[in-house]
Scaffold this active site. Structure first.
Site, PDB file in Angstrom:
ATOM      1  N   HIS A   1      47.627  32.905  33.773  1.00  0.00           N
ATOM      2  CA  HIS A   1      46.946  33.350  32.516  1.00  0.00           C
ATOM      3  C   HIS A   1      46.515  34.980  32.678  1.00  0.00           C
ATOM      4  O   HIS A   1      45.969  35.449  32.014  1.00  0.00           O
ATOM      5  CB  HIS A   1      45.576  32.333  31.670  1.00  0.00           C
ATOM      6  CG  HIS A   1      44.096  32.877  32.728  1.00  0.00           C
ATOM      7  ND1 HIS A   1      43.684  31.313  33.165  1.00  0.00           N
ATOM      8  CD2 HIS A   1      44.276  33.626  33.705  1.00  0.00           C
ATOM      9  CE1 HIS A   1      42.141  32.319  34.007  1.00  0.00           C
ATOM     10  NE2 HIS A   1      43.560  33.250  34.320  1.00  0.00           N
TER      11      HIS A   1
ATOM     12  N   HIS B   1      35.665  33.768  31.494  1.00  0.00           N
ATOM     13  CA  HIS B   1      35.731  35.483  32.306  1.00  0.00           C
ATOM     14  C   HIS B   1      34.356  35.906  31.629  1.00  0.00           C
ATOM     15  O   HIS B   1      35.091  37.453  31.220  1.00  0.00           O
ATOM     16  CB  HIS B   1      36.966  35.891  31.838  1.00  0.00           C
ATOM     17  CG  HIS B   1      38.316  35.449  32.718  1.00  0.00           C
ATOM     18  ND1 HIS B   1      38.761  34.042  32.295  1.00  0.00           N
ATOM     19  CD2 HIS B   1      38.457  35.761  33.902  1.00  0.00           C
ATOM     20  CE1 HIS B   1      40.188  33.522  32.313  1.00  0.00           C
ATOM     21  NE2 HIS B   1      40.169  34.373  34.003  1.00  0.00           N
TER      22      HIS B   1
ATOM     23  N   HIS C   1      45.725  35.816  43.760  1.00  0.00           N
ATOM     24  CA  HIS C   1      45.456  37.270  42.458  1.00  0.00           C
ATOM     25  C   HIS C   1      44.172  37.006  43.590  1.00  0.00           C
ATOM     26  O   HIS C   1      43.347  36.260  43.713  1.00  0.00           O
ATOM     27  CB  HIS C   1      45.369  37.303  41.791  1.00  0.00           C
ATOM     28  CG  HIS C   1      45.194  36.361  40.826  1.00  0.00           C
ATOM     29  ND1 HIS C   1      44.731  35.169  40.738  1.00  0.00           N
ATOM     30  CD2 HIS C   1      44.436  36.703  40.074  1.00  0.00           C
ATOM     31  CE1 HIS C   1      44.079  34.572  39.627  1.00  0.00           C
ATOM     32  NE2 HIS C   1      44.165  35.919  39.104  1.00  0.00           N
TER      33      HIS C   1
ATOM     34  N   GLU D   1      41.048  30.227  41.238  1.00  0.00           N
ATOM     35  CA  GLU D   1      41.391  29.322  40.030  1.00  0.00           C
ATOM     36  C   GLU D   1      42.143  27.878  39.907  1.00  0.00           C
ATOM     37  O   GLU D   1      42.334  27.687  38.729  1.00  0.00           O
ATOM     38  CB  GLU D   1      42.009  30.520  38.721  1.00  0.00           C
ATOM     39  CG  GLU D   1      41.165  31.749  38.841  1.00  0.00           C
ATOM     40  CD  GLU D   1      41.190  32.458  37.513  1.00  0.00           C
ATOM     41  OE1 GLU D   1      41.342  33.440  36.860  1.00  0.00           O
ATOM     42  OE2 GLU D   1      43.296  32.995  37.749  1.00  0.00           O
TER      43      GLU D   1
HETATM   44  C1  DHB Z   1      44.303  38.920  36.565  1.00  0.00           C
HETATM   45  C2  DHB Z   1      44.545  38.066  36.105  1.00  0.00           C
HETATM   46  C3  DHB Z   1      43.890  37.252  36.063  1.00  0.00           C
HETATM   47  O1  DHB Z   1      43.822  35.447  36.331  1.00  0.00           O
HETATM   48  C4  DHB Z   1      42.453  37.544  35.077  1.00  0.00           C
HETATM   49  O2  DHB Z   1      41.847  36.917  34.739  1.00  0.00           O
HETATM   50  C5  DHB Z   1      41.874  38.373  35.305  1.00  0.00           C
HETATM   51  C6  DHB Z   1      43.033  39.626  35.499  1.00  0.00           C
HETATM   52  C7  DHB Z   1      45.288  40.308  36.574  1.00  0.00           C
HETATM   53  O3  DHB Z   1      45.892  40.414  37.605  1.00  0.00           O
HETATM   54  O4  DHB Z   1      45.200  41.436  36.543  1.00  0.00           O
HETATM   55 FE    FE Z   2      41.711  34.525  35.370  1.00  0.00          FE
END
Ligand code: DHB
Ligand code: FE
Length: 300
Positions: free
Chosen positions: A12, A59, A194, A241
């Site tokens: 997302h 978030h 990530h 997540e």
């Molecule tokens: C990014 C990915 C995420 O899932 C998020 O909530 C905020 C930022 C990113 O890749 O920058």
């Molecule tokens: Fe996220």
């Protein structure tokens, strides 16, 4: 009776939303990402679910650190897009399904999952970006009601993968005891690997991601044994997540058909993973598209 017919996972990444909102989807970097969702949009348009349950995480948009519910079910009639610092995304208000949501809340809470009932909430990129990717351009209105289920993955401790899987099971039971014939699709969003800050910022672990996708389809119980520390070590701090994908998977049958998979690296800081899983039993409940072969013979 209502029935969950399919599950969809999708990352997302907020920058995907920004690319859509700023008309950058044709740029080569973004085209690589968006081209992976063309088939998904066709699948969604053909499948035409009556309702989507959108498992995502907030978030710090709707909930500040003052109140952080572990599982928050959106029971309202509508959920406006949240202002995440640069104004709300230019997407339509998400319309809910208060009746089904209240039924799920009752069934799941009586099954001892203490959800927080949310009657007013704004929704952020965690929900609306996967909706764009899978539902396509809403062009004024989203194609079906969406019940948001916000999961805490922001403040330690998030729920475990096992707890999430079992909540999915309870949601499946809840949906299947709703009297109206509704065909329901459940989304699990976020992930894949990530990490946004700290010394490991930018971490992506494709080997782990691909194994996770394989296990999600064929051996989800294995994923219910992963501890947070191992998930974060392998997939990064924000890779946590992925626990939300287990809610989606728990709400499906043990055996599913994988009808589509897409994986690309990177989108912003994130590995994008996307699968569409259909229940083998999808035609036995709700308004099945084609009449079952032995129409009217057996009722389960
Ligand atoms: C990014 C990915 C995420 O899932 C998020 O909530 C905020 C930022 C990113 O890749 O920058
Ligand atoms: Fe996220």
């Amino acid at each position: 009776m209502a029935k969950i017919i399919a599950g969809v996972t999708s990352s997302h990444v907020p920058a995907i939303g920004a690319a859509i909102d700023n008309h950058k989807t044709e740029e080569p970097y973004w085209k690589r990402v968006f081209s992976g969702f063309e088939k998904s949009k066709e699948w969604f348009a053909k499948t035409k679910p009556d309702v989507v349950i959108g498992v995502y995480n907030d978030h710090a948009s709707a909930f500040s650190v003052e109140i952080v519910p572990t599982f928050a079910l959106g029971c309202a009639a509508e959920f406006p897009p949240a202002d995440e610092g640069w104004g709300p995304r230019p997407v339509p208000v998400v319309k809910g399904h208060p009746d089904l949501a209240a039924h799920i809340a009752q069934s799941v809470i009586l099954d001892e999952f203490d959800l927080t009932v949310i009657n007013k909430m704004e929704v952020d990129h965690g929900l609306t970006v996967p909706m764009n990717l899978v539902m396509g351009d809403p062009n004024g209105a989203w194609p079906c009601p969406v019940i948001p289920l916000a999961v805490n993955v922001v403040l330690f401790p998030p729920p475990t993968t096992h707890r999430c899987f079992m909540l999915g099971r309870a949601i499946k039971k809840a949906v299947e005891s709703y009297p109206e014939d509704l065909r329901v699709v459940i989304f699990g969003t976020g992930g894949m690997s990530h990490q946004i800050s700290g010394p490991r910022a930018g971490l992506i672990n494709s080997k782990f991601d691909k194994a996770f996708l394989d296990d999600l389809v064929k051996n989800p119980k294995k994923l219910t044994k992963i501890k947070h520390v191992d998930l974060m070590r392998e997939a990064g701090a924000e890779g946590i997540e992925l626990v939300m994908w287990l809610i989606m998977r728990g709400a499906l049958d043990d055996k599913v058909d994988e009808v589509y998979r897409f994986y690309t690296v990177p989108a912003s800081n994130t590995a994008v993973g996307h699968v569409i899983l259909e229940n083998k039993s999808r035609k036995s409940g709700g308004k099945a598209k084609k009449a079952p072969k032995k129409a009217g013979k057996k009722k389960k």
